[in-house]
Design a protein around this motif. Sequence first.
Motif, PDB file in Angstrom:
ATOM      1  N   GLY A  81       0.722  -1.152  -0.166  1.00 42.02           N
ATOM      2  CA  GLY A  81       0.091  -0.011  -0.115  1.00 42.02           C
ATOM      3  C   GLY A  81       0.790   1.135  -0.050  1.00 42.02           C
ATOM      4  O   GLY A  81       0.507   2.333  -0.554  1.00 42.02           O
ATOM      5  N   VAL A  82       1.968   1.189   0.889  1.00 42.06           N
ATOM      6  CA  VAL A  82       2.988   2.316   0.726  1.00 42.06           C
ATOM      7  C   VAL A  82       3.523   2.594  -0.804  1.00 42.06           C
ATOM      8  O   VAL A  82       3.580   3.602  -1.215  1.00 42.06           O
ATOM      9  N   VAL A  96      -6.351   4.800   0.411  1.00 42.15           N
ATOM     10  CA  VAL A  96      -6.208   3.502   0.207  1.00 42.15           C
ATOM     11  C   VAL A  96      -5.690   2.426   1.324  1.00 42.15           C
ATOM     12  O   VAL A  96      -5.628   1.074   1.220  1.00 42.15           O
ATOM     13  N   ARG A  97      -5.092   3.036   2.457  1.00 43.11           N
ATOM     14  CA  ARG A  97      -4.755   2.278   3.527  1.00 43.11           C
ATOM     15  C   ARG A  97      -5.667   1.067   3.835  1.00 43.11           C
ATOM     16  O   ARG A  97      -5.440   0.002   4.219  1.00 43.11           O
ATOM     17  N   PRO A  98      -6.969   1.444   4.098  1.00 43.38           N
ATOM     18  CA  PRO A  98      -7.938   0.284   4.451  1.00 43.38           C
ATOM     19  C   PRO A  98      -8.233  -0.864   3.377  1.00 43.38           C
ATOM     20  O   PRO A  98      -8.339  -1.862   3.936  1.00 43.38           O
TER      21      PRO A  98
END
Length: 335
Positions: free
Chosen positions: A82-83, A330-332
Motif C-alpha cells: 500500500g505504501v 487506500v490504507r483500508p
Amino acid sequence: MSTELIAVLAVVLVAMAFDYTNGFHDAANAIATSVSTRALTPRAALALAAVGNLIGAYLGQDVAKTVGEGLITPPGGVSGLGVIFAGVVGAIAWNLTTWYFGLPSSSSHALFGGLVGAVLFASGGSVHWDVIVSKVLIPMVLSPMVGLILGYVVMLAIMWIFRRGNPSKLHRGFRTAQSISAFMMALGHGMQDAAKTMGIVVLALYTGGFQESRTHIPVWVFLTSAAVLAAGTYAGGWRIIRTLGRKVIDLGPAEGFAAETVASSVLYFNSLVLHAPISTTHTITSAIMGVGATKRLKAVRWAVAQSIVGAWIMTFPAAAAISVVIYIAVRPLFG
C-alpha cells in the motif's frame, strides 16, 4: 487469488502507468531540442527516442537496484505494498499536473518524493536517508550545475572550433549530428527512467514475498518496463517540447547538439559509474540554459527558467504530500 498477489498486481499496474506518463513527460525533454531545431520531424524524433529507451532499459540495472533496495524499506506484506502504491500514484499525479502546465519537472524526484512521503506516514517502514542524500539530493543539486557549466563550455568550444566555417554547411552538418545526439539522449533516458520503474516493480515483488532478492530483475520486468516507456515516449509530450525547445532560448542545430551531448554524457556517467538515479529533466534543461548563455545572458528567458526551477523545488515535497493523501485513502484496502 491471494491478497498479496492482488496487491502486487495493483502496484505493478500503477508502476506501468507511471512508466507511461514518464515516457511522454520526460522523453519530451530528450527530444525537444531536435524537434525545435527541425533536425528531426516530431514523429521521427519520438520513434528514435522510443528505440533508445528500449535499448537503454537494459543498461540501467544498477540504477534499478539503487531504487529497489536503497531508498526505502516499506513495512512487510500487504501494508508495505500500500505504501509503494500510494508513492507511485502520488508521482503520477504530480507528473500529470506539471505536464498540463507544460513544466519540465522531474519524474524521478516525483517518484522518490512519493515513496518517502508514503513510508513516513506508515508504521513499520523506514527511509534510508544516507542513500537519499548521497544518491538523490546531492546529484539533484550537482547534475544541473554540471549541465549548466558544461553546456556553456562545450558551446564555446564549438563556436571557436567552427568560427571560420560556412554557416549554411555548419547548419546542415549540425542538424545531421543532432540525429546522433538525440539518440544518445534517449538512450540515457532509458538507462535512468526505465530503470526506476524496474526498481519499483522489484521492490513490490520482494515486499509481497514473490521473490527473495531486492536486486534481481526478472526478464519480464525488463521487457514490460522498456516497452511501456517506449509507448509513452511515442505518445509525445508536445507541451513540454514547446517549453524547452522555444520558451527557454531560441535553439539552433549547433546549440541543440551541444545541449544533448552534454546532457547525455552526464546521464551516462551517473548511470554507469555512480549508479545514481538523476533527473533527465534537470540535466537537459540546465544544459540548454548553459548553451544559451554563450550568446548573451539575456538570450535565456530567465522568467521561464525561474518557473521551471520552481517546479523542480516543489516536486519532491508536493509528490510526498500527494502520496500521503493517497495512502490515507487506500490504507483500508491494504490493511
